[in-house]
Write an enzyme that holds these catalytic residues in place. Structure first.
Site, short mmCIF file in Angstrom:
data_model
loop_
_atom_site.label_atom_id
_atom_site.label_comp_id
_atom_site.label_asym_id
_atom_site.label_seq_id
_atom_site.Cartn_x
_atom_site.Cartn_y
_atom_site.Cartn_z
N CYS A 83 0.83 -1.21 0.00
CA CYS A 83 0.00 0.00 0.00
C CYS A 83 0.87 1.27 0.00
CB CYS A 83 -0.97 -0.05 1.17
SG CYS A 83 -2.35 1.05 0.93
N HIS A 109 -3.83 -5.35 0.36
CA HIS A 109 -3.33 -5.79 1.67
C HIS A 109 -3.34 -7.32 1.76
CE1 HIS A 109 -3.03 -1.95 3.83
NE2 HIS A 109 -3.96 -1.55 2.97
N GLU A 159 -2.28 -9.08 4.10
CA GLU A 159 -2.36 -9.54 5.50
C GLU A 159 -3.79 -9.71 6.00
OE1 GLU A 159 -1.35 -6.66 4.40
OE2 GLU A 159 -1.98 -4.98 5.65
#
Ligand code: XMP
Length: 509
Positions: A79, A167, A169
């Site tokens: 990001c 993202h 994660e």
């Protein structure tokens, strides 16, 4: 040497989550703020740049010279990290025409790119950004796109530097874990050998080396962290570890005795100290929550200090501090206002002049539990709900008296035992009973009663930062209410707290 991944934090709310995901792959990693990054040594296998609430176009954007890593070690920008390297690498980042937030699909993935090994085309990813990479420099190439984000991922040609605007994660990025594994294992070459067993082995060896024949004192609280810290230290230095477990008169019913018993079973050199009266005396007349917390903190230090002085020649103070307490966070909106003067009663009084040893200060809570399991610690201790340092003092609204503590202990034990019996204790993150300074009218048999109200609180949470109230079954609530009112003298009404955090907090005080 313990190999590791470094995560450079630009203040994203997801930075810790990246660390969790890396560690779930049995790879050790550390988070450091963008402006205080450690020197790279041989143990560092790769670097991840986190997201940020800032924009790279802002005048006060957060800067880090990524060329320090680029070309030397594998580098992944997530990001903001990706936008930063694109913008300051000769490309351009502009505000997105529409805010790119939520799920998207990677309709293009470059064939054979190692970052996307085993990531199927159209894989769902999760976006959250107000800026987008509009142009990349010539030496950059696009390696994945979604319908609306052309540069969803790029690589600096011929190098191991990658940027991704989504993202990996968060679980909404379905193949995020695979992508991270590709980066960490295939690209960085990490061994995936950081396990609870290896942690115990290396930590015990390090502690032996560091402490030698020195003596250590440690305050046990009955909670997970101090218990695991104690057992690790015990494995390293045995009887030179002196544990102190203080009964502050504010613990749960029978807890002091039962926890002390399990500590002894574990072979710990532990001294139980009955200091109930000292705490009650200090609390007499206090009803302000902050004053109560401070009084308890002060008396704890006094009692602990008295006891520690009985150990001749002690050099170290052991503490169960865990990683979230020590991560130097990037302050995004200035220091947050003090809501409660929390965490943690105890600490180090200056005059004790002890060195501090914190064997768990690189672990997250769930990792502490896993290490505890490896060490064979009683599951009843490892699975216990969090319990605040000031104990029942902040669950009795207003002034504390031993009588109120006694009533609350009885009601709370009924609540907790019922949760256990119904098999829901482990599904609840934290539960407790609150003694309200409110009396209400009731009727028992033919008698009018005018007694106190207790409130039940049970919440679901991941880390205590946010929480939702648990939707406990009505039948269970009905049984608990009946059991309390029928058995605890002084209580004639039970209510259930249906507030989430925020805006409420978990504890009432
Ligand atoms: P709140 O009430 O702020 O609580 O939503 C979040 C978590 O912190 C615990 N807590 C404390 N723990 N000392 C502690 O060691 C304190 O003074 C304290 N106050 C709250 C609370 O039980 C919950 O787990």
């Amino acid at each position: 040497m313990q190999e590791k991944i470094l995560i450079l934090d630009f203040g994203s709310q997801f930075t810790q989550l990246i660390a969790r995901r890396v560690r779930e792959l049995n790879i050790y990693c550390e988070i450091h703020p963008f402006n205080n990054f450690p020197a790279l040594d041989e143990s560092v296998k790769g670097v991840i740049l986190s997201g940020s609430p800032y924009s790279v176009r802002q005048e006060d954007a957060l800067h880090y010279d990524f060329k320090t890593v680029h070309g030397k070690l594998p580098l992944l920008g997530v990001c903001y990290g990706a936008q930063y390297m694109a913008h300051f690498g000769g490309g351009e980042v502009l505000p997105s025409s529409t805010r790119e937030y939520g799920r998207a699909n990677l309709h293009f993935i470059q064939d054979g790119n190692p970052l996307f090994k085993d990531v199927p085309s159209n894989s769902q990813v999760w976006m959250s950004h107000g800026d987008t990479i509009a142009r990349i420099a010539d030496e950059y190439e696009i390696i994945a796109s979604t319908d609306s984000v052309k540069v969803a991922a790029y690589q600096i040609k011929g190098t191991q530097t990658y940027g991704i605007q989504f993202h990996p994660e968060v679980t909404h990025s379905i193949d995020g874990k695979q992508l991270l594994q590709n980066f960490l294992v295939d690209i960085c070459g990490c061994q995936q050998d950081w396990t609870p067993d290896s942690f115990v082995e290396t930590t015990v060896a390090e502690l032996k080396e560091k402490l030698g024949d020195d003596k250590v004192v440690l305050g046990l609280s009955g909670g997970v962290d101090s218990s695991v810290a104690a057992v690790l230290l015990h494995q390293a230095i045995g009887k030179n570890l002196y544990c102190i477990f203080v009964d502050n008169g504010l613990l749960r019913k029978d807890e002091f005795e039962s926890v002390l018993e399990s500590y002894k079973h574990m072979g710990l050199n532990v001294k139980g100290v009955d200091a109930k009266q000292r705490f009650y005396d200090a609390l007499a007349g206090l009803s302000d929550p902050e004053k109560k917390r401070k009084a308890i903190g002060r008396v704890f230090i006094e009692v602990f200090d008295d006891e520690a002085h009985l150990v001749e020649d002690v050099k170290w103070l052991g503490q169960g501090t865990i990683y979230p307490d020590v991560i130097e966070s990037v302050s995004v909106k200035g220091p947050s206002a003090t809501i409660k003067s929390h965490h943690n009663v105890g600490g180090l009084p200056d005059f004790m002049k002890l060195k501090v040893v914190e064997p768990l200060n690189t672990l997250f809570k769930d990792e502490v539990r896993r290490v505890g399991k490896t060490l064979g610690i009683d599951p009843n201790i490892l699975g216990r709900h969090p319990f605040p340092g000031p104990g029942l003092a902040i669950r009795i609204l207003g002034e504390i008296t031993p009588e109120k503590v006694d009533i609350l202990q009885q009601a709370d034990a009924i609540f907790i035992n019922n949760l256990r019996a119904a098999g829901v204790y482990d599904k609840v993150w934290q539960a407790g009973t609150i003694y309200l300074p409110v009396q209400s009218v009731g009727v028992m048999g033919d008698e009018r009663t005018y007694e106190n109200v207790v409130c039940l609180r049970a919440v679901e949470s991941l880390d205590g930062m946010t929480a939702d109230w648990c939707h406990l079954p009505y039948d269970l609530l009905a049984k608990i209410s009946n059991d309390i009112i029928n058995n605890v003298k002084g209580i004639n009404r039970v209510v259930y707290d249906i507030s989430s955090k925020p805006p409420a907090t978990i504890e009432w005080e």
